[in-house]
Design a protein around this motif. Structure first.
Motif, PDB file in Angstrom:
ATOM      1  N   LYS A 141       0.906  -1.308  -0.030  1.00 56.59           N
ATOM      2  CA  LYS A 141      -0.118  -0.058  -0.017  1.00 56.59           C
ATOM      3  C   LYS A 141       0.934   1.258   0.172  1.00 56.59           C
ATOM      4  N   GLU A 142       0.303   2.128  -0.672  1.00 55.01           N
ATOM      5  CA  GLU A 142       1.179   3.400  -0.895  1.00 55.01           C
ATOM      6  C   GLU A 142       0.779   4.350   0.220  1.00 55.01           C
ATOM      7  N   ARG A 143       1.597   4.507   1.370  1.00 54.41           N
ATOM      8  CA  ARG A 143       1.365   5.274   2.442  1.00 54.41           C
ATOM      9  C   ARG A 143       1.699   6.855   2.283  1.00 54.41           C
ATOM     10  N   ALA A 144       0.640   7.484   2.450  1.00 54.85           N
ATOM     11  CA  ALA A 144       1.110   9.040   2.305  1.00 54.85           C
ATOM     12  C   ALA A 144       1.999   9.447   3.592  1.00 54.85           C
ATOM     13  N   ARG A 145       3.034  10.115   3.645  1.00 56.74           N
ATOM     14  CA  ARG A 145       3.807  10.537   4.673  1.00 56.74           C
ATOM     15  C   ARG A 145       3.306  12.088   5.187  1.00 56.74           C
ATOM     16  N   SER A 146       3.233  12.101   6.334  1.00 59.51           N
ATOM     17  CA  SER A 146       2.794  13.572   6.978  1.00 59.51           C
ATOM     18  C   SER A 146       4.008  14.567   6.286  1.00 59.51           C
ATOM     19  N   PRO A 147       3.490  15.692   5.904  1.00 57.83           N
ATOM     20  CA  PRO A 147       4.220  16.652   5.361  1.00 57.83           C
ATOM     21  C   PRO A 147       5.386  17.224   6.514  1.00 57.83           C
ATOM     22  N   SER A 148       6.530  17.239   6.126  1.00 57.72           N
ATOM     23  CA  SER A 148       7.783  17.712   7.019  1.00 57.72           C
ATOM     24  C   SER A 148       7.411  19.259   7.145  1.00 57.72           C
ATOM     25  N   PRO A 149       7.567  19.542   8.672  1.00 57.25           N
ATOM     26  CA  PRO A 149       7.416  20.969   9.246  1.00 57.25           C
ATOM     27  C   PRO A 149       8.316  21.840   8.372  1.00 57.25           C
ATOM     28  N   PRO A 150       7.923  23.060   8.140  1.00 54.39           N
ATOM     29  CA  PRO A 150       8.790  23.919   7.372  1.00 54.39           C
ATOM     30  C   PRO A 150      10.007  24.396   8.223  1.00 54.39           C
ATOM     31  N   VAL A 151      10.958  24.919   7.639  1.00 52.23           N
ATOM     32  CA  VAL A 151      12.113  25.427   8.085  1.00 52.23           C
ATOM     33  C   VAL A 151      11.762  26.845   8.904  1.00 52.23           C
ATOM     34  N   CYS A 152      12.119  26.956  10.229  1.00 52.89           N
ATOM     35  CA  CYS A 152      11.755  28.086  10.855  1.00 52.89           C
ATOM     36  C   CYS A 152      12.920  29.142  10.262  1.00 52.89           C
ATOM     37  N   SER A 153      12.420  30.222  10.026  1.00 50.93           N
ATOM     38  CA  SER A 153      13.148  31.219   9.241  1.00 50.93           C
ATOM     39  C   SER A 153      13.924  31.936  10.350  1.00 50.93           C
ATOM     40  N   GLY A 154      15.266  31.825  10.181  1.00 50.10           N
ATOM     41  CA  GLY A 154      16.383  32.558  11.098  1.00 50.10           C
ATOM     42  C   GLY A 154      16.828  33.808  10.441  1.00 50.10           C
ATOM     43  N   VAL A 155      17.871  34.217  11.162  1.00 47.29           N
ATOM     44  CA  VAL A 155      18.724  35.181  10.940  1.00 47.29           C
ATOM     45  C   VAL A 155      19.535  35.091   9.648  1.00 47.29           C
ATOM     46  N   SER A 156      19.450  35.912   8.458  1.00 47.10           N
ATOM     47  CA  SER A 156      20.256  35.430   7.311  1.00 47.10           C
ATOM     48  C   SER A 156      21.359  36.704   7.567  1.00 47.10           C
ATOM     49  N   HIS A 157      22.698  36.119   7.641  1.00 48.48           N
ATOM     50  CA  HIS A 157      23.896  36.988   7.685  1.00 48.48           C
ATOM     51  C   HIS A 157      24.179  37.650   6.697  1.00 48.48           C
ATOM     52  N   ASP A 158      23.963  37.195   5.405  1.00 48.84           N
ATOM     53  CA  ASP A 158      23.989  38.085   4.359  1.00 48.84           C
ATOM     54  C   ASP A 158      23.205  39.453   4.388  1.00 48.84           C
ATOM     55  N   GLN A 159      22.042  39.095   4.679  1.00 47.72           N
ATOM     56  CA  GLN A 159      21.095  39.919   4.756  1.00 47.72           C
ATOM     57  C   GLN A 159      21.398  41.168   5.678  1.00 47.72           C
ATOM     58  N   VAL A 160      21.998  40.605   6.725  1.00 52.44           N
ATOM     59  CA  VAL A 160      22.485  41.625   7.843  1.00 52.44           C
ATOM     60  C   VAL A 160      23.639  42.425   7.454  1.00 52.44           C
ATOM     61  N   ARG A 161      24.444  41.941   6.844  1.00 56.02           N
ATOM     62  CA  ARG A 161      25.696  42.327   6.313  1.00 56.02           C
ATOM     63  C   ARG A 161      25.349  43.480   5.217  1.00 56.02           C
ATOM     64  N   LEU A 162      24.275  43.265   4.373  1.00 54.14           N
ATOM     65  CA  LEU A 162      23.888  44.149   3.563  1.00 54.14           C
ATOM     66  C   LEU A 162      23.151  45.171   3.812  1.00 54.14           C
ATOM     67  N   ARG A 163      22.427  45.053   4.946  1.00 50.36           N
ATOM     68  CA  ARG A 163      21.649  46.276   5.520  1.00 50.36           C
ATOM     69  C   ARG A 163      22.588  47.299   6.140  1.00 50.36           C
ATOM     70  N   LEU A 164      23.477  46.601   7.079  1.00 48.28           N
ATOM     71  CA  LEU A 164      24.466  47.384   7.795  1.00 48.28           C
ATOM     72  C   LEU A 164      25.261  48.077   6.809  1.00 48.28           C
ATOM     73  N   ALA A 165      25.605  47.582   5.758  1.00 48.59           N
ATOM     74  CA  ALA A 165      26.438  48.250   4.747  1.00 48.59           C
ATOM     75  C   ALA A 165      26.020  49.583   4.111  1.00 48.59           C
ATOM     76  N   LEU A 166      24.560  49.742   4.272  1.00 44.63           N
ATOM     77  CA  LEU A 166      23.854  50.690   3.635  1.00 44.63           C
ATOM     78  C   LEU A 166      23.774  51.821   4.578  1.00 44.63           C
ATOM     79  N   LEU A 167      24.337  51.692   5.795  1.00 40.54           N
ATOM     80  CA  LEU A 167      24.237  52.655   6.930  1.00 40.54           C
ATOM     81  C   LEU A 167      25.560  53.153   7.327  1.00 40.54           C
ATOM     82  N   GLY A 168      25.591  54.264   7.278  1.00 43.00           N
ATOM     83  CA  GLY A 168      27.073  54.926   7.537  1.00 43.00           C
ATOM     84  C   GLY A 168      27.211  55.412   8.905  1.00 43.00           C
ATOM     85  N   ASP A 169      26.282  55.562   9.634  1.00 44.09           N
ATOM     86  CA  ASP A 169      26.251  55.999  11.226  1.00 44.09           C
ATOM     87  C   ASP A 169      26.324  54.754  12.357  1.00 44.09           C
ATOM     88  N   CYS A 170      27.058  54.650  12.719  1.00 42.86           N
ATOM     89  CA  CYS A 170      27.486  53.713  13.852  1.00 42.86           C
ATOM     90  C   CYS A 170      26.244  53.194  14.642  1.00 42.86           C
TER      91      CYS A 170
END
Length: 316
Positions: A141-170
């Motif tokens: 019998k073909e048994r349908a598997r339960s869908p895997s939980p989604p990956v919990c969205s975390g912090v994107s280091h590339d996005q952080v670096r990009l956003r900080l690079a756009l700001l000049g003030d500390c």
């Protein structure tokens, strides 16, 4: 010149899964019924191994495995047999799945000429009596598997670096860094709601006095998107044990070890559809129960040790 005495040759009895050669049919039956063989069967990919090479036998009456094995061996080499006991009649077989060495044997057994002619002699019957058995194709019998939980969205280091690079003030960079890496009110509330749902489930069980405390970085302001949720679960004393024999928590002792608490909690959390991939860690210094919150993908660790961690979170 005397001729050497002739000896009758006995068919080779072998279990290919366990790689054992067995001496007689009684030993074969004991082996197939044993825990080691059953565990070995569960550990292999039965579909890949048996598809096209196995048949399903039922309507066995009072037949035992040796008689069935002897009959099926007349068609070809039997490499494995899986037994299913009759639920209503103890000691009787409900079905047997017989696996052969090749697919040609199965084709012969299931051919139109043979399909209605499978009869096995009942041992000890006088006059001789035969049991008509039903043999059909082993289907998966073909048994349908339960869908895997989604990956919990975390912090994107590339996005952080990009956003900080756009700001000049500390100071602006520091403010932006905090905004990008801290849990907002909705994310914190989502973690609190997980704890409330757990407490609601436990309140309907023998542990109606259970209290669930979130602690750690999810609560003390040091958490970041995607971080685990730490939960302390204070079960409290169980209610009077139900007289219902099907109750999940019958036989729960009044004083419980950490391992017993993990097992009891796991039984109850299985009732919550949102809790996926439950994994009890019993051998750790502090036993915990891990699971994933299916809607959000948040990884949760449930402990039962003491409230010191909760107090430390309040202190921070």
């Amino acid at each position: 010149m005397n001729n050497p005495p002739t000896t009758a040759t006995t068919p080779l009895l072998r279990c290919d899964i366990c790689r054992l050669t067995l001496s007689d049919s009684n030993t074969l039956e004991s082996h197939f019924m044993g825990k080691k063989h059953q565990k070995a069967v569960r550990s292999v990919d039965l579909r890949a191994q048996q598809e096209g090479k196995a048949v399903y036998l039922t309507r066995l009456g009072t037949l035992k495995l040796p008689e069935v094995h002897s009959y099926m061996s007349t068609f070809g080499t039997v490499v494995n047999m899986q037994l299913g006991e009759h639920k209503d009649i103890p000691g009787r077989l409900h079905h047997i799945i017989v696996e052969f060495e090749n697919e040609e044997v199965v084709s012969v057994i299931l051919s139109k000429d043979m399909r209605e002619k499978h009869k096995v002699e009942v041992p000890g019957s006088d006059p001789r009596r035969f049991q008509a058995i039903k043999i059909c194709e082993r289907k998966f019998k073909e048994r349908a598997r339960s869908p895997s939980p989604p990956v919990c969205s975390g912090v994107s280091h590339d996005q952080v670096r990009l956003r900080l690079a756009l700001l000049g003030d500390c100071e602006e960079q520091l403010e932006e860094l905090v905004n990008l890496t801290h849990l907002n009110k909705e994310e914190v509330q989502q973690r609190v709601d997980i704890c409330k749902n757990i407490q609601k489930t436990f309140s309907r069980s023998q542990f109606s006095r259970c209290i669930v405390y979130p602690f750690g970085s999810s609560i003390n302001g040091l958490g970041f998107p995607g971080c685990d949720l730490d939960i302390y679960l204070e079960l409290g004393p169980p209610k009077e044990i139900s007289s219902n024999p099907s109750s999940l928590l019958n036989n729960i002792p009044v004083s419980m070890t950490e391992q017993q608490k993990v097992r009891a909690a796991m039984k109850l959390l299985k009732e919550i559809p949102q809790c996926a991939r439950l994994n009890p860690i019993l051998a750790a210094r502090v036993p915990i129960l891990k699971f994933v919150h299916r809607p959000s993908g948040i990884h949760c660790d449930v402990s039962f040790k003491n409230r010191a961690s909760v107090r430390n979170t309040e202190f921070i």
